[in-house]
Design a protein around this motif. Structure first.
Motif, PDB file in Angstrom:
ATOM      1  N   LEU A 439      -3.628  -1.521   3.796  1.00 56.58           N
ATOM      2  CA  LEU A 439      -3.283  -0.613   2.691  1.00 56.58           C
ATOM      3  C   LEU A 439      -3.316  -1.347   1.359  1.00 56.58           C
ATOM      4  CD1 LEU A 439      -2.287   2.064   1.509  1.00 56.58           C
ATOM      5  CD2 LEU A 439       0.057   1.380   2.133  1.00 56.58           C
ATOM      6  N   ALA A 440      -2.643  -2.486   1.284  1.00 52.49           N
ATOM      7  CA  ALA A 440      -2.604  -3.232   0.025  1.00 52.49           C
ATOM      8  C   ALA A 440      -4.007  -3.657  -0.392  1.00 52.49           C
ATOM      9  CB  ALA A 440      -1.690  -4.448   0.154  1.00 52.49           C
ATOM     10  N   GLU A 441      -4.810  -4.121   0.574  1.00 47.98           N
ATOM     11  CA  GLU A 441      -6.167  -4.550   0.247  1.00 47.98           C
ATOM     12  C   GLU A 441      -6.987  -3.384  -0.307  1.00 47.98           C
ATOM     13  OE1 GLU A 441     -10.130  -6.430   2.448  1.00 47.98           O
ATOM     14  OE2 GLU A 441      -8.242  -6.203   3.554  1.00 47.98           O
ATOM     15  N   HIS A 442      -6.843  -2.210   0.323  1.00 50.30           N
ATOM     16  CA  HIS A 442      -7.570  -1.025  -0.161  1.00 50.30           C
ATOM     17  C   HIS A 442      -7.149  -0.667  -1.578  1.00 50.30           C
ATOM     18  CE1 HIS A 442      -9.099   3.013  -0.636  1.00 50.30           C
ATOM     19  NE2 HIS A 442      -7.861   3.439  -0.830  1.00 50.30           N
ATOM     20  N   LEU A 443      -5.860  -0.634  -1.835  1.00 49.99           N
ATOM     21  CA  LEU A 443      -5.377  -0.259  -3.163  1.00 49.99           C
ATOM     22  C   LEU A 443      -5.816  -1.278  -4.211  1.00 49.99           C
ATOM     23  CD1 LEU A 443      -1.777   0.983  -2.287  1.00 49.99           C
ATOM     24  CD2 LEU A 443      -3.742   2.390  -2.930  1.00 49.99           C
ATOM     25  N   ARG A 444      -5.724  -2.554  -3.869  1.00 47.88           N
ATOM     26  CA  ARG A 444      -6.119  -3.598  -4.813  1.00 47.88           C
ATOM     27  C   ARG A 444      -7.593  -3.447  -5.200  1.00 47.88           C
ATOM     28  NH1 ARG A 444      -5.968  -7.704  -1.656  1.00 47.88           N
ATOM     29  NH2 ARG A 444      -3.710  -7.976  -1.766  1.00 47.88           N
ATOM     30  N   GLN A 445      -8.454  -3.253  -4.196  1.00 48.41           N
ATOM     31  CA  GLN A 445      -9.881  -3.148  -4.469  1.00 48.41           C
ATOM     32  C   GLN A 445     -10.218  -1.855  -5.217  1.00 48.41           C
ATOM     33  OE1 GLN A 445     -12.520  -5.473  -3.878  1.00 48.41           O
ATOM     34  NE2 GLN A 445     -13.342  -3.984  -5.315  1.00 48.41           N
ATOM     35  N   THR A 446      -9.550  -0.765  -4.863  1.00 51.36           N
ATOM     36  CA  THR A 446      -9.837   0.523  -5.502  1.00 51.36           C
ATOM     37  C   THR A 446      -9.435   0.509  -6.970  1.00 51.36           C
ATOM     38  OG1 THR A 446      -9.523   1.695  -3.404  1.00 51.36           O
ATOM     39  CG2 THR A 446      -9.393   3.006  -5.419  1.00 51.36           C
ATOM     40  N   VAL A 447      -8.252   0.001  -7.249  1.00 51.42           N
ATOM     41  CA  VAL A 447      -7.775  -0.020  -8.635  1.00 51.42           C
ATOM     42  C   VAL A 447      -8.606  -0.994  -9.465  1.00 51.42           C
ATOM     43  CG1 VAL A 447      -5.821  -0.489 -10.146  1.00 51.42           C
ATOM     44  CG2 VAL A 447      -5.448   0.673  -7.972  1.00 51.42           C
ATOM     45  N   ALA A 448      -8.949  -2.145  -8.886  1.00 49.28           N
ATOM     46  CA  ALA A 448      -9.777  -3.112  -9.609  1.00 49.28           C
ATOM     47  C   ALA A 448     -11.145  -2.514  -9.931  1.00 49.28           C
ATOM     48  CB  ALA A 448      -9.937  -4.393  -8.795  1.00 49.28           C
ATOM     49  N   GLY A 449     -11.721  -1.786  -8.984  1.00 53.58           N
ATOM     50  CA  GLY A 449     -13.004  -1.150  -9.231  1.00 53.58           C
ATOM     51  C   GLY A 449     -12.926  -0.110 -10.340  1.00 53.58           C
ATOM     52  N   GLN A 450     -11.869   0.698 -10.324  1.00 52.36           N
ATOM     53  CA  GLN A 450     -11.710   1.699 -11.375  1.00 52.36           C
ATOM     54  C   GLN A 450     -11.509   1.044 -12.734  1.00 52.36           C
ATOM     55  OE1 GLN A 450     -11.967   5.175 -11.004  1.00 52.36           O
ATOM     56  NE2 GLN A 450     -12.090   4.953 -13.219  1.00 52.36           N
ATOM     57  N   LEU A 451     -10.733  -0.038 -12.760  1.00 54.43           N
ATOM     58  CA  LEU A 451     -10.495  -0.739 -14.019  1.00 54.43           C
ATOM     59  C   LEU A 451     -11.774  -1.377 -14.547  1.00 54.43           C
ATOM     60  CD1 LEU A 451      -8.620  -1.710 -16.233  1.00 54.43           C
ATOM     61  CD2 LEU A 451      -7.828  -3.537 -14.722  1.00 54.43           C
ATOM     62  N   SER A 452     -12.658  -1.795 -13.654  1.00 56.52           N
ATOM     63  CA  SER A 452     -13.924  -2.378 -14.102  1.00 56.52           C
ATOM     64  C   SER A 452     -14.778  -1.345 -14.828  1.00 56.52           C
ATOM     65  CB  SER A 452     -14.699  -2.954 -12.914  1.00 56.52           C
ATOM     66  OG  SER A 452     -15.227  -1.928 -12.083  1.00 56.52           O
ATOM     67  N   ILE A 453     -14.532  -0.060 -14.575  1.00 50.96           N
ATOM     68  CA  ILE A 453     -15.195   1.018 -15.314  1.00 50.96           C
ATOM     69  C   ILE A 453     -14.432   1.331 -16.593  1.00 50.96           C
ATOM     70  CG2 ILE A 453     -15.691   3.504 -15.283  1.00 50.96           C
ATOM     71  CD1 ILE A 453     -16.395   3.228 -12.330  1.00 50.96           C
ATOM     72  N   ASP A 454     -13.122   1.463 -16.468  1.00 54.03           N
ATOM     73  CA  ASP A 454     -12.308   1.913 -17.598  1.00 54.03           C
ATOM     74  C   ASP A 454     -12.158   0.868 -18.694  1.00 54.03           C
ATOM     75  OD1 ASP A 454     -11.956   4.261 -16.190  1.00 54.03           O
ATOM     76  OD2 ASP A 454     -10.022   3.654 -15.339  1.00 54.03           O
ATOM     77  N   GLN A 455     -11.932  -0.370 -18.311  1.00 51.87           N
ATOM     78  CA  GLN A 455     -11.698  -1.434 -19.296  1.00 51.87           C
ATOM     79  C   GLN A 455     -11.958  -2.784 -18.658  1.00 51.87           C
ATOM     80  OE1 GLN A 455     -11.815  -2.420 -22.532  1.00 51.87           O
ATOM     81  NE2 GLN A 455     -10.416  -0.714 -22.927  1.00 51.87           N
ATOM     82  N   PRO A 456     -13.232  -3.169 -18.500  1.00 54.15           N
ATOM     83  CA  PRO A 456     -13.558  -4.385 -17.757  1.00 54.15           C
ATOM     84  C   PRO A 456     -13.030  -5.668 -18.394  1.00 54.15           C
ATOM     85  CG  PRO A 456     -15.497  -3.519 -18.897  1.00 54.15           C
ATOM     86  CD  PRO A 456     -14.424  -2.480 -19.013  1.00 54.15           C
ATOM     87  N   GLY A 457     -12.679  -5.643 -19.670  1.00 57.72           N
ATOM     88  CA  GLY A 457     -12.154  -6.842 -20.310  1.00 57.72           C
ATOM     89  C   GLY A 457     -10.671  -7.021 -20.190  1.00 57.72           C
TER      90      GLY A 457
END
Length: 462
Positions: A439-457
């Motif tokens: 669960l934690a791994e899924h959430l970490r990867q999902t949120v990181a992926g979304q953030l790479s779209i929203d604000q990669p810096g």
């Protein structure tokens, strides 16, 4: 001037009554700062020379009432007056707007000189000498603020919120938006299962952070924006000041991007005699990122419904992933993969959709944003940022969604991506163990992926 003739006439009439020696309104400029309240810089000609004031006003589109725990501006003005009596640096209130003024809800206060932009406060060479002292000063100021007596008058004007209620209310606000964001549900569950063992009840500023502080060469010149004040756990103010969103890239200085938690807590203890633990601070730091992740979505929702037309609000909604990633890093830090860079010229169509967006984004960022009008320039940068998000969604969104779908299927079984997002959200709300495998791994990867779209810096991706 930012408003129509009716606004200007009403403003001049009020100033003529409340400002000694008033002769003429020379300038009224709306500032870019402030996502929920309007602030204007007022320049007037008086018998003693030019004088400047600040006008805080509720936007006409929000006159129906404050949201997300906000107090009204009349109460905010009263808090400024009480804080000044307690030795807290605040601007003096000149006049609280009345119905007869025809200007809505708000108040006029003195204009103070100092730096309020967080990015400059953490980087400006002119503030280099005072920066190391700011964290301790903030601790001392918060200790005096939390010692203000909550009399019957103040208690009657401010909401009182216990930690458990504050978490649940924030979770309820998010659930009312009807959006599946599992990391928000995970954070809410963790907070409710790890509430402070003992919690004091004092006046709480509610938005004490870099960006709501005015700084000069002597330190904190003024504490601003009291609209989220309430009665509750005072450590919330300390934790909010340490939230990553308000460090402006200076992640190695957890207090506002300018200081250490050791200095902050030492200053607080020196004035209050109360020692706050790192564990207490961490809880409220996690809550702060959780609260901001919901608040940004709520602001975007008011834009979607048409209640708050604004170029900035939908982009603010995309900042939710920043705060969600901060929760990830505080609760279960670890490794994650980000999309590989994609060349904009890939594809058979000339130009590709992402290339079209890049052309407009560059035009806004490099040419339109150069306009001398600061507010117009700010909006051009917001527009460029919005197009950048859409561009990255074109480039990376499909692959990220496919990977997310695969992880959800491994966790929950068959279903469409949306169905499985909702299934995970509902299971978290229904009591799914936070220690569930993967669960934690899924959430970490999902949120990181979304953030790479929203604000990669954003620094949470470092």
């Amino acid at each position: 001037m930012p408003a129509g003739d009716g606004f200007n006439a009403a403003l001049e009439a009020m100033l003529g009554t409340e400002v000694a020696g008033f002769r003429e309104l020379k300038e009224c400029q709306q500032l870019t700062a402030g996502a929920s309240q309007q602030t204007f810089r007022i320049l007037v000609d008086t018998a003693s020379g030019d004088a400047q004031f600040a006008l805080r006003r509720c936007p006409p589109t929000l006159e129906g009432g404050p949201s997300l725990g906000q107090i009204d501006l009349a109460t905010e003005a009263y808090l400024l007056q009480r804080s000044a009596e307690a030795g807290i640096p605040v601007p003096a209130v000149v006049h609280v707007l009345e119905e007869g003024d025809g200007l809505g809800n708000g108040f006029l206060m003195e204009w103070l000189q100092g730096e309020t932009l967080g990015q400059r406060i953490v980087r400006s060479e002119s503030l280099a000498q005072i920066r190391p002292q700011l964290a301790r000063q903030c601790g001392e100021i918060l200790a005096r603020l939390h010692a203000i007596e909550v009399d019957a008058n103040l208690a009657g004007q401010l909401p009182g919120v216990a930690p458990a209620v504050l978490v649940q209310e924030t979770w309820d606000w998010y659930q009312a938006l009807n959006l599946p964001a599992p990391m928000i549900d995970f954070s809410a569950r963790w907070l409710l299962e790890n509430l402070p063992v003992s919690s004091r009840k004092t006046l709480v500023h509610g938005d004490f952070r870099n960006g709501n502080l005015m700084i000069d060469n002597n330190g904190v010149r003024a504490v601003l924006d009291w609209e989220l004040a309430h009665i509750g756990d005072p450590v919330r103010d300390l934790g909010w000041l340490c939230v990553n969103s308000w460090r402006f890239g200076q992640v190695e200085r957890p207090v506002g991007g300018f200081g250490t938690t050791a200095d902050l807590l030492a200053g607080y203890e020196a004035v209050s005699g109360i020692r706050v633990s790192e564990e207490e601070l961490r809880f409220w730091q996690i809550f702060g990122s959780f609260w901001w992740s919901v608040s940004t979505l709520q602001m975007a929702a008011t834009w979607r419904t048409g209640h708050t037309p604004s170029l900035e609000r939908p982009v603010i909604g995309r900042r939710s992933s920043e705060a969600q990633m901060d929760c990830v890093n505080l609760l279960f830090p670890g490794e994650f993969e980000l999309p590989a860079a994609t060349e904009l010229d890939q594809g058979t169509q000339l130009p590709m959709p992402a290339e079209l967006l890049e052309g407009v984004r560059t035009f806004l960022q490099e040419q339109v944003a150069a306009n001398e009008n600061k507010h117009f320039s700010f909006l051009a940068k917001v527009a460029a940022n919005s197009l950048g998000i859409a561009q990255r969604e074109f480039l990376f969104g499909p692959a990220l969604a496919e990977a997310e779908h695969g992880r959800l299927q491994a966790l929950l079984g068959d279903g469409s991506l949306d169905e499985l997002r909702w299934k995970l959200v509902n299971e978290l709300r229904g009591g799914l163990s936070l220690d569930t495998d993967a669960l934690a791994e899924h959430l970490r990867q999902t949120v990181a992926g979304q953030l790479s779209i929203d604000q990669p810096g954003y620094t949470a991706l470092r």
